[in-house]
Design an enzyme around this catalytic site. Structure first.
Site, PDB file in Angstrom:
ATOM      1  CG  ASN A 209      58.105  68.957  48.633  1.00 26.52           C
ATOM      2  OD1 ASN A 209      57.535  68.186  49.401  1.00 26.52           O
ATOM      3  ND2 ASN A 209      59.136  68.570  47.870  1.00 26.52           N
ATOM      4  CG  ASP A 278      61.464  69.335  39.937  1.00 27.22           C
ATOM      5  OD1 ASP A 278      61.616  68.094  39.963  1.00 27.22           O
ATOM      6  OD2 ASP A 278      60.367  69.881  39.729  1.00 27.22           O
ATOM      7  CE  LYS A 288      70.409  82.936  60.755  1.00 23.40           C
ATOM      8  NZ  LYS A 288      69.878  83.288  62.101  1.00 23.40           N
ATOM      9  CG  PHE A 323      52.755  59.111  42.999  1.00 23.11           C
ATOM     10  CD1 PHE A 323      51.597  59.395  43.710  1.00 23.11           C
ATOM     11  CD2 PHE A 323      53.244  57.825  43.009  1.00 23.11           C
ATOM     12  CE1 PHE A 323      50.944  58.404  44.419  1.00 23.11           C
ATOM     13  CE2 PHE A 323      52.605  56.814  43.716  1.00 23.11           C
ATOM     14  CZ  PHE A 323      51.447  57.114  44.428  1.00 23.11           C
ATOM     15  CE  LYS A 337      56.603  62.672  37.044  1.00 23.73           C
ATOM     16  NZ  LYS A 337      56.307  63.292  38.366  1.00 23.73           N
ATOM     17  CE  LYS A 341      60.380  62.756  33.854  1.00 21.86           C
ATOM     18  NZ  LYS A 341      60.047  63.183  35.212  1.00 21.86           N
TER      19      LYS A 341
END
Length: 401
Positions: A209, A278, A288, A323, A337, A341
């Site tokens: 990301n 995730d 490859k 976060f 969340k 959590k």
């Protein structure tokens, strides 16, 4: 740097490293500090007072009995004006005088009169530094609350190799800023995660990301600056390790999971700022993957939920901060969340807000708390937001005692 508006009384003593104090003066002033320079007579043999007057914009003081200034008891006025008192470079001679209360020149007289925090940066020949007398004097000063910046090691001007070099300017400025910073997190053990994870598809490619790690690194840096023992578990980033921080490098989400869980029980605060993937490829190709005629399909497997596991394992007194980065329904998703959590606090921001998101030096956030209340934070630097997050966690910890 938090030096704007502060008055730094910089004392330069007689060593070859005195030339480095010129750069320190320039950088301090650039950071917004007012710099008042005191010099020993010996220091003037290595560098001219005019150099410091040009860089600081103030007269450099050498002689205790100089009559060429507006009348005031100058060593007392400078002692009172100082927000921080810095001796860099500090010779073995001035260290010995400071340890034994000798005040026979402008530097040592002002030092004895100041109530400001004192930073001493020793710089001398290795033999002089390692001498038991010098080490005992430094130990005495530490016991009295002086802030000692350890010298760097390397080749010295005299040709010897070893400890005794005046550290580079960023190290000196960090020590000065720390002396000015309340150590309200001293004794706290804080674990911070930061950066992205990379999930290998083959030896060449990976899924990841856009996280730069800047928010997590800012939190780690500010926690260490405020006295905490900080462990930073970091995914791959281009950032330098903050000073006084123990960094653990990981690549994948599974590696981050193992590194965090292995250290979690020892922490007072855990702040999960990393953007953990995730999913990962269910299988990593040993070679490859070559371009085929059609589309490529890769099966994905779910990564372990580190934050949820920390929430389940949280011990009494431990605080957990998560976060949430969202693109829609920010507060609804963040509140869900937080509850799922078992976090004590959650920092929510939207990729849609200008100045927030990945790779920026600023952030816009809403802080959500387990008791249901929320705080909206305006656009600010990630460093400032880091302090706000730490302030709120510290306040919650005090409430729970």
């Amino acid at each position: 740097m938090h030096l704007a508006g502060k008055t730094v009384v910089l004392c330069v003593t007689g060593g070859i490293a005195a030339y480095k104090a010129a750069d320190l003066t320039s950088k301090l002033r650039h950071a917004g500090a007012a710099v008042r320079v005191l010099m020993t007579e010996s220091a003037t043999q290595f560098i001219s007072p005019m150099t410091f007057e040009t860089l600081s914009g103030n007269r450099a003081v050498v002689d205790t009995f100089d009559r060429n200034f507006a009348w005031e008891v100058e060593h007392i006025s400078l002692a009172k004006a100082a927000d921080v008192f810095v001796i860099a470079p500090a010779t073995a001679n001035v260290i010995a005088k400071a340890a034994h209360g000798i005040a026979d020149d402008m530097v040592t007289t002002t030092l004895l009169a100041t109530r400001a925090p004192v930073v001493i940066a020793p710089a001398m020949n290795t033999g002089m530094y390692d001498n038991p007398v010098t080490q005992q004097n430094l130990q005495t000063l530490r016991a009295r609350g002086f802030h000692i910046i350890d010298p760097a090691a390397g080749r010295l001007a005299c040709g010897d190799t070893g400890r005794g070099k005046l550290p580079d300017t960023p190290v000196l400025i960090h020590g000065i800023e720390k002396a000015l910073t309340p150590q309200d997190l001293r004794g706290q053990r804080v674990l911070v995660t930061a950066g992205p994870t990379q999930e290998a598809m083959d030896p060449v490619r990976f899924l990841s990301n856009h996280s730069s790690g800047k928010m997590g690194y800012a939190i780690a840096a500010r926690a260490a600056m405020r006295g905490a023992a900080v462990t930073l578990v970091s995914g791959p980033t281009a950032l330098e390790t903050p000073a006084d921080v123990t960094r653990v490098d990981v690549v994948s989400a599974l590696e981050m999971h193992d590194a965090v869980l292995a250290r979690a029980d020892q922490q007072d605060m855990i702040i999960k700022a990393a953007a953990v993937g995730d999913y990962r490829p269910a299988e990593t190709a040993p070679e490859k993957l070559k371009k085929g005629a059609g589309d490529l399909t890769i099966a994905l497997a779910r990564n372990p939920d580190i934050l949820a596991e920390l929430g389940r394992r949280k011990h009494p007194g431990q605080l957990l901060c998560g976060f949430a980065m969202e693109t829609q329904n920010l507060l609804q998703n963040a509140a869900d969340k937080l509850q799922r959590k078992n976090c004590d606090m959650l920092v929510a921001n939207s990729l849609r807000d200008k100045g927030a998101g990945f790779g920026t030096d600023t952030n816009v956030a809403t802080l959500l708390f387990a008791d249901g209340h929320q705080e909206s934070e305006p656009l600010m630097s990630k460093e400032s937001l880091a302090d706000t997050i730490l302030d709120r966690l510290l306040a919650m910890q005090s409430e729970h005692k």
